[in-house]
Write a protein that holds these residues in place. Structure first.
Motif, PDB file in Angstrom:
ATOM      1  N   VAL A  20      -5.380  -7.303  -3.666  1.00 48.66           N
ATOM      2  CA  VAL A  20      -5.369  -5.956  -4.235  1.00 48.66           C
ATOM      3  C   VAL A  20      -6.012  -6.018  -5.614  1.00 48.66           C
ATOM      4  N   SER A  21      -6.712  -4.959  -5.965  1.00 52.09           N
ATOM      5  CA  SER A  21      -7.374  -4.898  -7.272  1.00 52.09           C
ATOM      6  C   SER A  21      -6.457  -4.299  -8.310  1.00 52.09           C
ATOM      7  N   GLY A  22      -6.554  -4.871  -9.499  1.00 57.04           N
ATOM      8  CA  GLY A  22      -5.815  -4.344 -10.632  1.00 57.04           C
ATOM      9  C   GLY A  22      -6.790  -3.965 -11.722  1.00 57.04           C
ATOM     10  N   LEU A  93      10.284  -1.999   2.635  1.00 54.85           N
ATOM     11  CA  LEU A  93      10.776  -2.286   1.292  1.00 54.85           C
ATOM     12  C   LEU A  93       9.620  -1.953   0.361  1.00 54.85           C
ATOM     13  N   SER A  94       9.682  -0.811  -0.255  1.00 52.70           N
ATOM     14  CA  SER A  94       8.582  -0.337  -1.092  1.00 52.70           C
ATOM     15  C   SER A  94       8.831  -0.645  -2.561  1.00 52.70           C
ATOM     16  N   GLU A  95       7.753  -0.678  -3.295  1.00 54.91           N
ATOM     17  CA  GLU A  95       7.831  -0.835  -4.749  1.00 54.91           C
ATOM     18  C   GLU A  95       8.582   0.348  -5.341  1.00 54.91           C
ATOM     19  N   THR A 110       5.050  -4.539  -3.952  1.00 50.82           N
ATOM     20  CA  THR A 110       3.964  -3.657  -4.378  1.00 50.82           C
ATOM     21  C   THR A 110       3.686  -2.612  -3.307  1.00 50.82           C
ATOM     22  N   ASP A 111       3.255  -1.450  -3.744  1.00 51.36           N
ATOM     23  CA  ASP A 111       2.793  -0.405  -2.829  1.00 51.36           C
ATOM     24  C   ASP A 111       1.276  -0.331  -2.841  1.00 51.36           C
ATOM     25  N   ALA A 118      -0.899   3.437  -6.483  1.00 46.61           N
ATOM     26  CA  ALA A 118       0.354   2.793  -6.908  1.00 46.61           C
ATOM     27  C   ALA A 118       0.124   2.094  -8.258  1.00 46.61           C
ATOM     28  N   PRO A 119       1.208   1.751  -8.963  1.00 42.24           N
ATOM     29  CA  PRO A 119       1.065   1.121 -10.274  1.00 42.24           C
ATOM     30  C   PRO A 119       0.143  -0.104 -10.273  1.00 42.24           C
ATOM     31  N   ASP A 120      -0.553  -0.285 -11.380  1.00 46.09           N
ATOM     32  CA  ASP A 120      -1.522  -1.362 -11.565  1.00 46.09           C
ATOM     33  C   ASP A 120      -0.846  -2.726 -11.377  1.00 46.09           C
TER      34      ASP A 120
END
Length: 138
Positions: A20-22, A93-95, A110-111, A118-120
Motif C-alpha cells: 500500500v502507498s503512503g 477486523l477493520s482499522e 489497515t483499511d 483510509a489514513p496514511d
C-alpha cells in the motif's frame, strides 16, 4: 493454506502479500484470511500493515504474520463477534472499527488496501515506531 489449532478447533488460514502507498513510502500489507469451519464458513479477514521502518520500504520488508499473530487475531475476533460456524460472509477486523484497541507486535490493522482514502499508512507506521522506541523514526 496453513492450519492452526486453538481451543480444540482447527482453523485454516492464509496470508496474501500486498503493498500500500503512503505519503512518504510504500508499505507491506498482508491480507490475512481465516476459516474456522470449512471453506463455506464465515471468513475472518484482517489487513495487516507491517510496522517495519526500513531504508528501502516495502522492497526490503519481509514481514509475515506468525501463528502467534494469527492466534491473537482469532482471539480478538472471537471476543468481538466473529462466529466461525456461521455460513458465508466476511467478518472484517477493520482499522476504523478495531485499530484503537488492537495491535500486533509487528503489525497494525489497515483499511488502506480496501480504501485508498483510509489514513496514511506511513504516518501510522512512523507513529508506532515512535511509541515503541521512544524516539522519532529515521
Amino acid at each position: 493454506m496453513r492450519k492452526l489449532y486453538a481451543d480444540g478447533r482447527e482453523f485454516v488460514w492464509k496470508g496474501e502479500v500486498h503493498h500500500v502507498s503512503g505519503g512518504r513510502d510504500c508499505h507491506r500489507c498482508v491480507r490475512l484470511r481465516v476459516w474456522g469451519a470449512g471453506k463455506n464458513s464465515r471468513v475472518l479477514q484482517a489487513d495487516l500493515l507491517s510496522k517495519a521502518v526500513l531504508p528501502w520500504g516495502c522492497a526490503s520488508d519481509s514481514s509475515y504474520p506468525t501463528p502467534k499473530d494469527v492466534r491473537e487475531v482469532i482471539d480478538h475476533a472471537l471476543t468481538h463477534g466473529w462466529d466461525p460456524d456461521a455460513a458465508g460472509g466476511v467478518f472484517l477486523l477493520s482499522e476504523d472499527g478495531h485499530a484503537a484497541e488492537f495491535e500486533l507486535a509487528g503489525f497494525l490493522l489497515t483499511d488502506r488496501l480496501r480504501d485508498e482514502g483510509a489514513p496514511d499508512p506511513t504516518a501510522r507506521v512512523l507513529s508506532a515506531f515512535d511509541r515503541a522506541t521512544g524516539s522519532p523514526a529515521p
